[in-house]
Design an enzyme around this catalytic site. Sequence first.
Site, PDB file in Angstrom:
ATOM      1  N   GLU A 126     -23.318 -43.947  56.641  1.00 51.81           N
ATOM      2  CA  GLU A 126     -24.193 -42.811  56.885  1.00 51.81           C
ATOM      3  C   GLU A 126     -24.007 -41.873  55.691  1.00 51.81           C
ATOM      4  O   GLU A 126     -23.007 -41.932  54.995  1.00 51.81           O
ATOM      5  CB  GLU A 126     -23.783 -42.079  58.158  1.00 51.81           C
ATOM      6  CG  GLU A 126     -23.591 -43.024  59.319  1.00 51.81           C
ATOM      7  CD  GLU A 126     -24.387 -42.631  60.543  1.00 51.81           C
ATOM      8  OE1 GLU A 126     -25.623 -42.598  60.467  1.00 51.81           O
ATOM      9  OE2 GLU A 126     -23.744 -42.367  61.565  1.00 51.81           O
ATOM     10  N   ASN A 129     -19.480 -35.920  70.151  1.00 47.77           N
ATOM     11  CA  ASN A 129     -18.559 -35.011  69.456  1.00 47.77           C
ATOM     12  C   ASN A 129     -19.163 -34.219  68.307  1.00 47.77           C
ATOM     13  O   ASN A 129     -18.665 -33.168  67.967  1.00 47.77           O
ATOM     14  CB  ASN A 129     -17.293 -35.765  69.016  1.00 47.77           C
ATOM     15  CG  ASN A 129     -17.585 -36.871  68.046  1.00 47.77           C
ATOM     16  OD1 ASN A 129     -18.716 -37.360  67.948  1.00 47.77           O
ATOM     17  ND2 ASN A 129     -16.584 -37.289  67.310  1.00 47.77           N
ATOM     18  N   GLU A 135     -21.107 -47.182  63.591  1.00 47.49           N
ATOM     19  CA  GLU A 135     -19.983 -46.335  63.195  1.00 47.49           C
ATOM     20  C   GLU A 135     -19.153 -46.091  64.444  1.00 47.49           C
ATOM     21  O   GLU A 135     -19.652 -45.506  65.409  1.00 47.49           O
ATOM     22  CB  GLU A 135     -20.478 -45.009  62.609  1.00 47.49           C
ATOM     23  CG  GLU A 135     -21.054 -45.138  61.224  1.00 47.49           C
ATOM     24  CD  GLU A 135     -20.083 -45.688  60.194  1.00 47.49           C
ATOM     25  OE1 GLU A 135     -18.861 -45.587  60.397  1.00 47.49           O
ATOM     26  OE2 GLU A 135     -20.570 -46.246  59.197  1.00 47.49           O
ATOM     27  N   CYS A 180     -13.964 -38.600  65.143  1.00 51.15           N
ATOM     28  CA  CYS A 180     -13.703 -39.984  64.739  1.00 51.15           C
ATOM     29  C   CYS A 180     -12.695 -40.004  63.602  1.00 51.15           C
ATOM     30  O   CYS A 180     -11.949 -40.957  63.436  1.00 51.15           O
ATOM     31  CB  CYS A 180     -14.990 -40.658  64.320  1.00 51.15           C
ATOM     32  SG  CYS A 180     -15.922 -39.680  63.156  1.00 51.15           S
TER      33      CYS A 180
HETATM   34  P1  NAP Z   1     -19.611 -43.909  73.687  1.00 47.40           P
HETATM   35  O1  NAP Z   1     -19.145 -43.746  75.066  1.00 47.40           O
HETATM   36  O2  NAP Z   1     -19.519 -45.250  73.061  1.00 47.40           O
HETATM   37  O3  NAP Z   1     -21.115 -43.389  73.680  1.00 47.40           O
HETATM   38  C1  NAP Z   1     -21.859 -43.282  72.499  1.00 47.40           C
HETATM   39  C2  NAP Z   1     -23.342 -43.350  72.851  1.00 47.40           C
HETATM   40  O4  NAP Z   1     -23.661 -44.669  73.298  1.00 47.40           O
HETATM   41  C3  NAP Z   1     -23.747 -42.404  73.974  1.00 47.40           C
HETATM   42  O5  NAP Z   1     -25.036 -41.890  73.694  1.00 47.40           O
HETATM   43  C4  NAP Z   1     -23.769 -43.335  75.168  1.00 47.40           C
HETATM   44  O6  NAP Z   1     -24.578 -42.840  76.213  1.00 47.40           O
HETATM   45  C5  NAP Z   1     -24.337 -44.587  74.557  1.00 47.40           C
HETATM   46  N1  NAP Z   1     -24.096 -45.835  75.288  1.00 47.40           N
HETATM   47  C6  NAP Z   1     -23.130 -46.104  76.190  1.00 47.40           C
HETATM   48  N2  NAP Z   1     -23.257 -47.372  76.640  1.00 47.40           N
HETATM   49  C7  NAP Z   1     -24.322 -47.912  76.025  1.00 47.40           C
HETATM   50  C8  NAP Z   1     -24.965 -49.191  76.078  1.00 47.40           C
HETATM   51  N3  NAP Z   1     -24.525 -50.177  76.856  1.00 47.40           N
HETATM   52  N4  NAP Z   1     -26.047 -49.393  75.295  1.00 47.40           N
HETATM   53  C9  NAP Z   1     -26.496 -48.420  74.491  1.00 47.40           C
HETATM   54  N5  NAP Z   1     -25.946 -47.197  74.407  1.00 47.40           N
HETATM   55  C10 NAP Z   1     -24.857 -46.939  75.155  1.00 47.40           C
HETATM   56  O7  NAP Z   1     -18.850 -42.895  72.701  1.00 47.40           O
HETATM   57  P2  NAP Z   1     -18.520 -41.352  72.939  1.00 47.40           P
HETATM   58  O8  NAP Z   1     -17.448 -41.230  73.955  1.00 47.40           O
HETATM   59  O9  NAP Z   1     -19.771 -40.563  73.108  1.00 47.40           O
HETATM   60  O10 NAP Z   1     -17.927 -40.963  71.506  1.00 47.40           O
HETATM   61  C11 NAP Z   1     -16.595 -41.152  71.153  1.00 47.40           C
HETATM   62  C12 NAP Z   1     -16.441 -42.366  70.252  1.00 47.40           C
HETATM   63  O11 NAP Z   1     -17.316 -42.266  69.136  1.00 47.40           O
HETATM   64  C13 NAP Z   1     -15.048 -42.486  69.662  1.00 47.40           C
HETATM   65  O12 NAP Z   1     -14.641 -43.821  69.701  1.00 47.40           O
HETATM   66  C14 NAP Z   1     -15.228 -42.020  68.215  1.00 47.40           C
HETATM   67  O13 NAP Z   1     -14.287 -42.512  67.304  1.00 47.40           O
HETATM   68  C15 NAP Z   1     -16.603 -42.536  67.934  1.00 47.40           C
HETATM   69  N6  NAP Z   1     -17.215 -41.839  66.817  1.00 47.40           N
HETATM   70  C16 NAP Z   1     -17.303 -42.508  65.629  1.00 47.40           C
HETATM   71  C17 NAP Z   1     -17.837 -41.883  64.515  1.00 47.40           C
HETATM   72  C18 NAP Z   1     -17.945 -42.598  63.204  1.00 47.40           C
HETATM   73  O14 NAP Z   1     -18.722 -42.162  62.362  1.00 47.40           O
HETATM   74  N7  NAP Z   1     -17.213 -43.677  62.997  1.00 47.40           N
HETATM   75  C19 NAP Z   1     -18.303 -40.564  64.632  1.00 47.40           C
HETATM   76  C20 NAP Z   1     -18.190 -39.919  65.871  1.00 47.40           C
HETATM   77  C21 NAP Z   1     -17.650 -40.574  66.957  1.00 47.40           C
HETATM   78  P3  NAP Z   1     -23.976 -41.907  77.377  1.00 47.40           P
HETATM   79  O15 NAP Z   1     -22.778 -41.189  76.833  1.00 47.40           O
HETATM   80  O16 NAP Z   1     -25.074 -40.987  77.683  1.00 47.40           O
HETATM   81  O17 NAP Z   1     -23.638 -42.838  78.473  1.00 47.40           O
END
Ligand code: NAP
Length: 496
Positions: free
Chosen positions: A463, A151, A249, A283
């Site tokens: 962060e 995002n 995060e 997020c």
């Molecule tokens: P996600 O599906 O958890 O993916 C995040 C990253 O982790 C991607 O690069 C993904 O790779 C990778 N990943 C997936 N499975 C993994 C594993 N088993 N081991 C290591 N890495 C793995 O999250 P998203 O859909 O991209 O992002 C949305 C989420 O991020 C929401 O829950 C949002 O709240 C959260 N977020 C939090 C913050 C904060 O600062 N708190 C900021 C932004 C977003 P692939 O996608 O390439 O498979």
Amino acid sequence: MTTFENFIAGAWVAPETGDYFENRNPADWNDLIGTFPRSGASDLAKAVASARRGFAQWSKTPAPARGQVLQRVGQLLVERKEDIARAMTREMGKVLAETRGDVQEGIDTAFYAATEGRRLFGRVVPSELRNKWAMSYRRPIGVAGLITPFNFPLAIPTWKMFPALLCGNAVIFKPAEDVPLTGHLLVEVLLEAGLPPEVVQLVHGQGSVVGRALVEHPDVPVISFTGSTETGARIGETCGRMHKRLSLEMGGKNAMLVMDDADLDLALDGVVWGAFGTTGQRCTATSRLILHEKIHDRFLQRVADRVQQLRLGPGLEEGTDVGPLIHEEAREKVDEYVGIAKGEGAVVAIGGSVPGGAKLERGWFYTPTIFAGVKPGMRVEQEEIFGPALAVLKAKDLAEAIRINNDVQYGLSSSLYTRDVNGAFRAMADLDTGITYINAPTIGAEAHLPFGGVKQTGNGHREGGWEVYDFYSETKVVYVDYSGKLQRAQIDTYES
Ligand code: NAP
């Protein structure tokens, strides 16, 4: 069509798997942006071996010189801001004004990191013994594995990468598969700015394969992850078992509280931007609106009227307010929650459907949705939907609104609109989130302040700000005893 490669061991290289995935525009799935490596564990292993060599060199480079490289990175980002923003909108979907903001956050983070190169403070404190010097200073740690979500394709990688590099670490960057192009452009900038090539490695591919290999690699002592709470929990288990330093995060369920004495025009602007900016895929997005009962009905009506006027469309098109969701599953998830909300007795006040029209038919668009009559504990009130969906609740006073805010598993951001200064200060103390905004929506972090959440949003690290430099450095303490005799701390204290 362009084929992009990994950056490993100082060169752009094809993956050993020979496999590639397609990157398509979420606003128009006929628009193929390029293909990117679907790497395997052996690609990752090569990246780690190279990063170790990069670390040996970079960790000995003086911190002010490391800062100068980041200064040039910031300058290049300024020059390329528009190009990167356009590329980012094309692959991620959010509107151009927001992707420009995303790059700006990277620029701010670079310039902030550059100045820290001349300030990477340790401490010198008085010793409890005579003729003894006591101090602490920061050392680099090693290879840092950085795993980022879709995002904020530029800002979030820079939040991790720039402080990690400034502290003298080498980095391995695994961007989300949905936004590999922005990752590629960022690494190009780093190299052009003069970062020694083996200090940064870019490995594209699936989180479950290459992300997992990065987390499990024994020569990667530091992992920084931003993404969903589910993935974070899995990564946390591995890092705990392997005694790695880990920053998490994760998800949020952020609320805006609007009291009956609030400036309602201001609150209206705030909630529309907070809930539907970035198509709700932040997020920190406002996903709950908790209204004082005295203003509930009329304010809800005003929000619904305003949201209905939002223009859906491709983010690159002038006049678009809300872009598409990132992919099909994300859109399906929002639609699924519409069904869940109805099943729980909430009312879909507006939205709740896939929009029609030729302009939108080849993208992952969803109409901005408002759930009214939501009660605490309903799934739409508790779970992260991560899309253009806002749950509206009623509270009889500020104390009840704070209780509702706090009664979720997440704790990233919260916001209160009021003119009551005592209430505002009470809320600042009692809202159980890492960030609170007063008279502003739940979004809008600044690079020089720490960013992060409590409870299941984060694991205590931050962060941004100064705090992130603690995460990417090891504190070492040195005592120099120049008394010429044995002095025993605690035993000989204060002896003459
Ligand atoms: P996600 O599906 O958890 O993916 C995040 C990253 O982790 C991607 O690069 C993904 O790779 C990778 N990943 C997936 N499975 C993994 C594993 N088993 N081991 C290591 N890495 C793995 O999250 P998203 O859909 O991209 O992002 C949305 C989420 O991020 C929401 O829950 C949002 O709240 C959260 N977020 C939090 C913050 C904060 O600062 N708190 C900021 C932004 C977003 P692939 O996608 O390439 O498979």
